[in-house]
Design an enzyme around this catalytic site. Structure first.
Site, PDB file in Angstrom:
ATOM      1  N   GLY A  32       0.859  -1.012   0.068  1.00  0.00           N
ATOM      2  CA  GLY A  32       0.055   0.094   0.008  1.00  0.00           C
ATOM      3  C   GLY A  32       0.749   1.362  -0.146  1.00  0.00           C
ATOM      4  O   GLY A  32       0.231   2.345  -0.210  1.00  0.00           O
TER       5      GLY A  32
ATOM      6  N   CYS B 220      -6.850  -8.051  -2.425  1.00  0.00           N
ATOM      7  CA  CYS B 220      -5.994  -6.917  -2.195  1.00  0.00           C
ATOM      8  C   CYS B 220      -6.574  -5.959  -3.166  1.00  0.00           C
ATOM      9  O   CYS B 220      -6.604  -5.789  -4.070  1.00  0.00           O
ATOM     10  CB  CYS B 220      -4.515  -7.284  -2.451  1.00  0.00           C
ATOM     11  SG  CYS B 220      -3.450  -5.868  -2.160  1.00  0.00           S
ATOM     12  N   ASN B 221      -7.041  -4.745  -2.176  1.00  0.00           N
ATOM     13  CA  ASN B 221      -7.595  -3.675  -2.850  1.00  0.00           C
ATOM     14  C   ASN B 221      -6.379  -2.767  -3.508  1.00  0.00           C
ATOM     15  O   ASN B 221      -6.818  -2.500  -4.826  1.00  0.00           O
ATOM     16  CB  ASN B 221      -8.235  -2.516  -1.730  1.00  0.00           C
ATOM     17  CG  ASN B 221      -9.252  -3.340  -1.253  1.00  0.00           C
ATOM     18  OD1 ASN B 221     -10.362  -2.870  -1.706  1.00  0.00           O
ATOM     19  ND2 ASN B 221      -9.369  -4.032  -0.300  1.00  0.00           N
ATOM     20  N   THR B 222      -5.239  -2.799  -2.925  1.00  0.00           N
ATOM     21  CA  THR B 222      -3.998  -2.076  -3.492  1.00  0.00           C
ATOM     22  C   THR B 222      -3.896  -2.756  -4.859  1.00  0.00           C
ATOM     23  O   THR B 222      -3.554  -1.963  -5.860  1.00  0.00           O
ATOM     24  CB  THR B 222      -2.946  -2.013  -2.684  1.00  0.00           C
ATOM     25  OG1 THR B 222      -3.403  -1.617  -1.316  1.00  0.00           O
ATOM     26  CG2 THR B 222      -1.733  -1.327  -2.996  1.00  0.00           C
TER      27      THR B 222
ATOM     28  N   HIS C 135      -6.858  -5.965   4.840  1.00  0.00           N
ATOM     29  CA  HIS C 135      -6.366  -6.151   6.241  1.00  0.00           C
ATOM     30  C   HIS C 135      -7.461  -5.357   7.349  1.00  0.00           C
ATOM     31  O   HIS C 135      -7.206  -5.749   8.513  1.00  0.00           O
ATOM     32  CB  HIS C 135      -5.189  -5.434   6.465  1.00  0.00           C
ATOM     33  CG  HIS C 135      -3.893  -6.207   5.769  1.00  0.00           C
ATOM     34  ND1 HIS C 135      -3.666  -6.412   4.346  1.00  0.00           N
ATOM     35  CD2 HIS C 135      -2.865  -6.895   6.711  1.00  0.00           C
ATOM     36  CE1 HIS C 135      -2.605  -7.156   4.510  1.00  0.00           C
ATOM     37  NE2 HIS C 135      -2.057  -7.436   5.610  1.00  0.00           N
TER      38      HIS C 135
HETATM   39  N1  DGL Z   1      -4.293  -5.716   2.068  1.00  0.00           N
HETATM   40  C1  DGL Z   1      -4.126  -4.954   0.933  1.00  0.00           C
HETATM   41  C2  DGL Z   1      -5.232  -4.207   0.698  1.00  0.00           C
HETATM   42  O1  DGL Z   1      -6.181  -4.673   0.613  1.00  0.00           O
HETATM   43  C3  DGL Z   1      -2.718  -4.346   1.371  1.00  0.00           C
HETATM   44  C4  DGL Z   1      -2.142  -4.148   2.415  1.00  0.00           C
HETATM   45  C5  DGL Z   1      -0.729  -3.406   2.231  1.00  0.00           C
HETATM   46  O2  DGL Z   1       0.055  -4.400   1.734  1.00  0.00           O
HETATM   47  O3  DGL Z   1      -0.264  -2.413   2.341  1.00  0.00           O
HETATM   48  O4  DGL Z   1      -5.063  -2.980  -0.009  1.00  0.00           O
END
Ligand code: DGL
Length: 293
Positions: free
Chosen positions: A57, A87-89, A213
């Site tokens: 992120g 993972c949104n990122t 997360h």
């Molecule tokens: N879990 C990840 C998300 O949904 C990113 C967490 C990370 O690695 O910064 O964005």
């Protein structure tokens, strides 16, 4: 049935037996995996947590895209019938690149399902997106929410420290700050959120947890924002979208209990310990494998 039809039917059955590949930078995507396991109990699931390179992120679009392509290549090498980018990122940065690289498998992200959950939960259309720096900068949720409700007023707030808290196993309320006596997660949530929820004036009526997360922090966030705000995430809506894609493509596994296998790029024992907090059953170290991307 002629020989060719027979072979095609066998190939279809074999494809149904393949796992769904799921990846995230670390344990966060397990929030999505848990929802997939609940909604699709017959499916085999192959999860990859790229813990060696976490966090995603705070990194650039180019780097996250490279990591996402490498993680996907590892899952595809093991043969998967579908990919869920948990993972949104990575979804925000790399979904088009992943779809272009693997046109033969359905690739599902978490941003659109998260946006759909937010739009369904918000009455006023005033929506706060909590996410990583990269997702906020990319405005992925702004775009996805605007596509569903153009009048929505969306605010993005980067909460990068939430990722570290969860990876440290400090999301639970019994992990307390020695000075204030408040939960560590609540102290951090207050630092990020209190300014937005203090005073009079229009406040969001819905918070979308735009990072996989963050769901374990929902209780701490609730303690700061109070009871009147809906808190949603993309796990259940992503699992629902996955079920629909499997059905449409005719590749759902029909019976039996699904197997769950885990790959991690660093520290398997740590992954098992922290990851077990996300799952209904503890992660069995025998079902966990260290891989290099
Ligand atoms: N879990 C990840 C998300 O949904 C990113 C967490 C990370 O690695 O910064 O964005």
């Amino acid at each position: 049935m002629n020989t060719l039809d027979n072979k095609a039917a066998q190939a279809d059955t074999a494809r149904c037996e393949l796992p769904i590949g799921v990846f995230d930078s670390g344990v966060g995507g397990l929030t999505v995996l848990a929802a997939l396991a609940q909604r699709l109990p017959h499916e085999h699931l192959l999860y990859l947590g790229d813990t060696a390179r976490l966090p995603y992120g705070t990194k650039s679009v180019e780097t996250v895209t490279r990591y996402a392509l490498q993680a996907t290549a590892k899952l595809v090498e093991r043969q998967v019938k579908m990919l869920v980018v948990a993972c949104n990122t990575a979804t925000a940065a790399a979904l088009p690149a992943l779809r272009a690289a693997y046109p033969h498998i359905p690739v599902l992200g978490v941003v659109e399902p998260g946006a759909a959950a937010a739009v369904a939960a918000s009455t006023t259309g005033n929506i706060l997106v909590l996410a990583t720096e990269a997702t906020v900068q990319n405005r992925a949720y702004h775009k996805a929410i605007a596509a569903l409700r153009p009048s929505a007023e969306v605010t993005g707030l980067a909460c990068s420290l939430f990722v570290a808290l969860v990876e440290e196993g400090w999301a639970a309320s019994h992990v307390v700050d020695a000075y204030s006596g408040r939960g560590m997660a609540e102290v951090v949530a207050a630092r990020y959120l209190a300014p937005l929820f203090a005073g009079a004036g229009q406040k969001p009526d819905c918070i979308v947890l735009g990072c996989t997360h963050f769901p374990p922090l929902a209780e701490a966030i609730r303690a700061v924002v109070g009871p009147g705000v809906a808190i949603v995430d993309s796990a259940a809506t992503t699992a629902e979208a996955a079920a629909a894609v499997l059905g449409q493509a005719g590749i759902a596994r029909q019976g039996g209990a699904g197997r769950h296998v885990f790959l991690t790029t660093d520290a398997p024992a740590r992954f098992a310990r922290v990851g077990s907090m996300f799952m209904a059953e503890p992660i069995d170290e025998a079902a966990l494998e260290l891989v290099v991307l």
